[in-house]
Scaffold this motif. Structure first.
Motif, PDB file in Angstrom:
ATOM      1  N   LEU A 205      -4.001   5.954   6.568  1.00 32.57           N
ATOM      2  CA  LEU A 205      -3.150   7.005   7.139  1.00 32.57           C
ATOM      3  C   LEU A 205      -3.937   8.311   7.282  1.00 32.57           C
ATOM      4  CD1 LEU A 205       0.149   6.131   5.255  1.00 32.57           C
ATOM      5  CD2 LEU A 205      -0.768   5.227   7.410  1.00 32.57           C
ATOM      6  N   HIS A 242       5.886   2.482  12.001  1.00 33.43           N
ATOM      7  CA  HIS A 242       5.816   3.927  11.764  1.00 33.43           C
ATOM      8  C   HIS A 242       6.788   4.350  10.660  1.00 33.43           C
ATOM      9  CE1 HIS A 242       2.929   5.571  14.637  1.00 33.43           C
ATOM     10  NE2 HIS A 242       3.282   4.583  15.448  1.00 33.43           N
ATOM     11  N   LYS A 245       5.096   3.647   7.488  1.00 35.31           N
ATOM     12  CA  LYS A 245       4.142   4.724   7.218  1.00 35.31           C
ATOM     13  C   LYS A 245       4.831   5.885   6.507  1.00 35.31           C
ATOM     14  CE  LYS A 245       1.407   8.274   9.591  1.00 35.31           C
ATOM     15  NZ  LYS A 245       1.024   8.848  10.911  1.00 35.31           N
ATOM     16  N   GLU A 249       3.866   7.179   2.800  1.00 39.05           N
ATOM     17  CA  GLU A 249       3.362   8.545   2.615  1.00 39.05           C
ATOM     18  C   GLU A 249       4.205   9.309   1.595  1.00 39.05           C
ATOM     19  OE1 GLU A 249       1.094  10.018   6.604  1.00 39.05           O
ATOM     20  OE2 GLU A 249       3.281  10.011   6.692  1.00 39.05           O
TER      21      GLU A 249
END
Length: 270
Positions: A205, A242, A245, A249
């Motif tokens: 990332l 996404h 992700k 994160e």
């Protein structure tokens, strides 16, 4: 909780012996040599319910075999199938639910207590370490999905692949001398593309402006997000990736996971 297996009782005892504390988790253990007929006959499950002093209709069976699913349904029980044969879930359609692995079991669906170990949509795992040179994948990560993955050799990491069910995981990635980065990773067959082999596809990332094939990549895998799934369109697949992700994160900022960023194995060659 009962363990009902077609294996002989002595074999069950032998296998459980190597896992400290497992035997004590079961109120009842029944081997295939303790009943007249094994699965797909319902006899072994009905005997388990009898010994538990529970009505069969109140029992939930968790099975990895087709004969076991057949036996559970014939016993009048609800059945969750965890297929032991990759890409063969269509053989288990008589089950009430089919899940990818035990990581995806949701006991609250069946009136049982909910697992308490999920944290903000992630399941903490004992850290796993893998690594090796970055190899070329199928070329679809950047070109088709717009998501550049840093693939690792499945052959060199075969033990890791055999131990981890397919799905989406996350953790930290150490890349040569460049630094340590957050990463989210797909393990499995990628149903949308119908892979013929199980792959490891980490997505670091961070925005890199060049390829780094051949560079040493080291990963510490610390958590699980979801099972792999098929999607009706490429757009839906990309949107889900996404979202993975975002989940990774956010989770990696939690002390539970962020502490692994400083793991020395991310900074040395495996």
């Amino acid at each position: 909780m009962a363990l009902a297996s077609n294996s002989p009782r002595a074999s069950i005892e032998s296998k459980i012996f190597y896992h400290q504390g497992w035997k004590e988790l079961f109120s009842v253990i029944i081997g295939g040599d303790e009943v007249k007929m094994g699965k797909p006959s319902p006899e072994i499950f009905l005997e388990a319910a009898k010994r538990l002093n529970i009505e069969p209709s109140s029992c939930l069976v968790i099975e990895d075999s087709v004969p076991g699913v057949t036996a559970g349904k014939a016993a009048g029980m609800e059945v969750v199938a965890v297929p032991s044969i990759p890409k063969q879930s269509h053989l288990y359609t008589s089950a009430d639910e089919i899940i990818n692995s035990l990581l995806d079991l949701q006991p609250e669906k069946w009136g049982l207590p909910q697992f308490q170990d999920w944290v903000e949509g992630t399941l903490p795992l004992e850290p796993s370490y893998i690594g090796g040179p970055v190899i070329k994948g199928f070329g679809r990560g950047s070109k088709v999905l717009g998501i550049p993955t840093a693939n690792l050799s499945a052959e060199e990491n075969s033990d890791f692949l055999s131990e981890h069910p397919s799905g989406v995981y996350f953790g930290w990635a150490g890349l040569s001398n460049r630094g340590v980065y957050k990463m989210v990773m797909s393990i499995g067959w990628n149903p949308y593309f119908n892979n013929t082999e199980k792959t490891i596809e980490p997505w670091l990332l961070h925005e890199f402006h060049e390829d780094f094939y051949g560079e040493e990549l080291r990963l510490v895998v610390v958590g699980y997000i979801r099972p792999e799934a098929n999607f009706p369109s490429l757009e839906r697949l990309v949107a889900k990736i996404h979202n993975d992700k975002k989940v990774a994160e956010r989770a990696l900022d939690l002390p539970l996971y962020s502490k692994y960023k400083d793991d020395p194995l991310l900074k040395t060659t495996l």
